[in-house]
Scaffold this active site. Structure first.
Site, PDB file in Angstrom:
ATOM      1  N   HIS A 277      38.429  49.182  33.908  1.00  0.00           N
ATOM      2  CA  HIS A 277      37.704  49.838  35.003  1.00  0.00           C
ATOM      3  C   HIS A 277      37.343  51.265  34.636  1.00  0.00           C
ATOM      4  CE1 HIS A 277      41.340  52.095  36.440  1.00  0.00           C
ATOM      5  NE2 HIS A 277      41.983  51.017  36.034  1.00  0.00           N
TER       6      HIS A 277
ATOM      7  N   GLU B 242      45.140  48.528  30.864  1.00  0.00           N
ATOM      8  CA  GLU B 242      45.968  49.243  31.827  1.00  0.00           C
ATOM      9  C   GLU B 242      47.127  49.932  31.116  1.00  0.00           C
ATOM     10  OE1 GLU B 242      45.546  49.854  34.881  1.00  0.00           O
ATOM     11  OE2 GLU B 242      44.024  48.445  35.540  1.00  0.00           O
TER      12      GLU B 242
ATOM     13  N   ASP C  52      44.639  56.284  32.938  1.00  0.00           N
ATOM     14  CA  ASP C  52      44.260  55.113  33.742  1.00  0.00           C
ATOM     15  C   ASP C  52      42.772  55.165  34.083  1.00  0.00           C
ATOM     16  OD1 ASP C  52      44.429  52.828  35.257  1.00  0.00           O
ATOM     17  OD2 ASP C  52      45.516  53.744  36.917  1.00  0.00           O
TER      18      ASP C  52
ATOM     19  N   ASP D 106      36.422  53.417  37.126  1.00  0.00           N
ATOM     20  CA  ASP D 106      36.719  54.261  38.275  1.00  0.00           C
ATOM     21  C   ASP D 106      38.125  54.839  38.172  1.00  0.00           C
ATOM     22  OD1 ASP D 106      37.611  51.560  38.705  1.00  0.00           O
ATOM     23  OD2 ASP D 106      38.042  52.064  40.796  1.00  0.00           O
TER      24      ASP D 106
ATOM     25  N   GLU E 298      38.211  49.044  40.823  1.00  0.00           N
ATOM     26  CA  GLU E 298      39.568  48.548  40.615  1.00  0.00           C
ATOM     27  C   GLU E 298      40.585  49.345  41.415  1.00  0.00           C
ATOM     28  OE1 GLU E 298      43.537  47.874  38.837  1.00  0.00           O
ATOM     29  OE2 GLU E 298      42.455  49.768  39.065  1.00  0.00           O
ATOM     30  N   GLU E 299      40.372  50.645  41.517  1.00  0.00           N
ATOM     31  CA  GLU E 299      41.331  51.503  42.205  1.00  0.00           C
ATOM     32  C   GLU E 299      41.198  51.431  43.725  1.00  0.00           C
ATOM     33  OE1 GLU E 299      43.710  52.647  40.733  1.00  0.00           O
ATOM     34  OE2 GLU E 299      43.213  53.407  38.732  1.00  0.00           O
TER      35      GLU E 299
ATOM     36  N   HIS F  63      47.660  58.602  37.802  1.00  0.00           N
ATOM     37  CA  HIS F  63      47.399  58.966  39.198  1.00  0.00           C
ATOM     38  C   HIS F  63      48.001  60.320  39.589  1.00  0.00           C
ATOM     39  CE1 HIS F  63      46.474  54.615  40.774  1.00  0.00           C
ATOM     40  NE2 HIS F  63      45.978  54.847  39.567  1.00  0.00           N
TER      41      HIS F  63
END
Length: 383
Positions: free
Chosen positions: A67, A163, A100, A69, A134-135, A349
């Site tokens: 991903h 990931e 990520d 995003d 995805e997030e 994150h």
């Protein structure tokens, strides 16, 4: 000369791409892949950017998925440097998405570039499946591409998702499966009344409490070689009018199963309802199946990956199914073997998200070794 994986990772991080905004990341990657002979297709839906890029038509088909995003940056004044202005300090690359998972995307692209330079006539096919959803809710991203490919009768032989899976050292853990997620909203009915006259009503909180205690101590399964036992957890309880002198007429309980391949959504639903029935409750449940569990056991992909990590990092990797869900839950529907392999997850994150600069070429080399093993050294071992 600057490392190509580092340079591409910096370019991707510099593009703000908070879900569902792609920020131009897919276009950047598509331009690199198109130069390698990939056919480019965008399967966008409801403002989400989804890239499907494929080179070749023969089997086996190897897919890199991921991903573009990222999660919101959080308070900008808490960052040591702007989250979308990648910066290297003390051997670390800082920026939102560094872990990520923009570094993994960069590593996959440069791995394919190096692989094709060395093996332009390899057996099989290569593809990328990338999304900008995805997030978030993940309703218009990878699932949309999988639906489109499934309708064409398309299946993957192998898939690697970038990931962040490592714990203390790059390559010390990879994910070979994920638990399923089954949520429910349970409403237990009673009879509302004045709290001074409880005999005139039925308190649903009191009625359901013994059932909750039993559900919390129930052994749903014992797990298996790869999965821990299934767990049941209450996340929210709400009942009452807000007044202190009213017995509520109903109580709402939100709960979740994280379940292994040792159970099914249907078996868990039946067992939970049987316990509620035994307690004589008047109730209703709204169920939501967030994800089915998936698992890739030992085989060509796992063997190639563990060997690649051993060669590049000098360690034996651990296959694990811990953690939350990923887009692998969608891809597993059309993929025979799927693993998640990426950098250390410690700052994912977080404020000041970062990755070790020296991990970038290593991750690219791991990906390239996997490609060589599956598509060149033993191309006929696919399922």
């Amino acid at each position: 000369m600057a490392d190509p994986t580092l340079e591409l990772a910096r370019q991707l991080i510099a593009r703000p791409s908070v879900t569902p905004d792609d920020g131009g990341c897919a276009d950047l990657i598509a331009s690199r892949l198109q130069a390698l002979g990939f056919a480019i297709e965008f399967i966008n839906r409801h403002g989400v950017t989804n890239l499907w890029a494929r080179r070749g038509d023969a089997a086996p088909l190897f897919v890199f998925a991921g991903h573009t995003d990222v999660v919101p940056s959080g308070p900008l004044d808490k960052w040591s440097s702007p989250p979308f202005a990648p910066e290297i300090r003390d051997g670390m690359l800082y920026g939102r998405g560094a872990v990520d998972m923009k570094s993994s995307l960069a590593a996959a692209v440069t791995a394919v570039e190096a692989f094709l330079a060395a093996y332009p006539e390899y057996p099989g096919s290569l593809a990328f499946l990338l999304t900008s959803d995805e997030e978030g809710d993940a309703t218009d991203g990878t699932v949309a591409v999988v639906e489109a490919l499934k309708a064409r009768g398309q299946r993957f032989d192998y898939c690697v998702i970038g990931e962040p899976t490592s714990v203390d050292r790059l390559g010390d853990m990879i994910k070979n499966g994920r638990r399923g997620s089954l949520s429910g909203v349970l409403t237990v009915n009673g009879i509302q009344c004045h709290i001074a006259y409880p005999e005139k009503g039925r308190n649903p909180i009191h009625l359901v409490a013994p059932a909750i205690a039993e559900l919390a101590t129930t052994e749903w399964d014992q797990g298996n070689e790869y999965f821990p036992p299934t767990t049941w957890q209450v996340s929210n309880i709400h009942g009452g009018t807000g007044a202190t002198n009213v017995v509520p007429g109903h109580v709402e309980i939100k709960f979740n199963f994280r379940f292994s391949t040792a159970s099914t959504p249907e078996s868990l639903q039946l067992r939970l309802c049987a316990i509620l029935d035994q307690h004589g409750l008047e109730y209703g449940i709204q169920w939501t199946l967030g994800a089915r569990p998936f698992l890739t056991g030992r085989g060509p992909l796992a063997d190639a990956t563990t060997a690649a990590i051993k060669a590049e990092c000098g360690i034996d990797t651990e296959l694990s199914t811990t953690g939350g869900t990923s887009d692998g839950r969608f891809i597993a529907d059309i993929c025979d073997q799927l693993l998640e392999i990426g950098p250390i997850n410690a700052t994912s994150h977080k404020i000041d998200e970062c990755i070790a600069v020296d991990a970038l070429p290593k991750l690219s080399a791991i990906y390239q070794r996997i490609l060589i093993q599956l598509l060149v050294a033993s191309p006929n071992t696919h399922p």
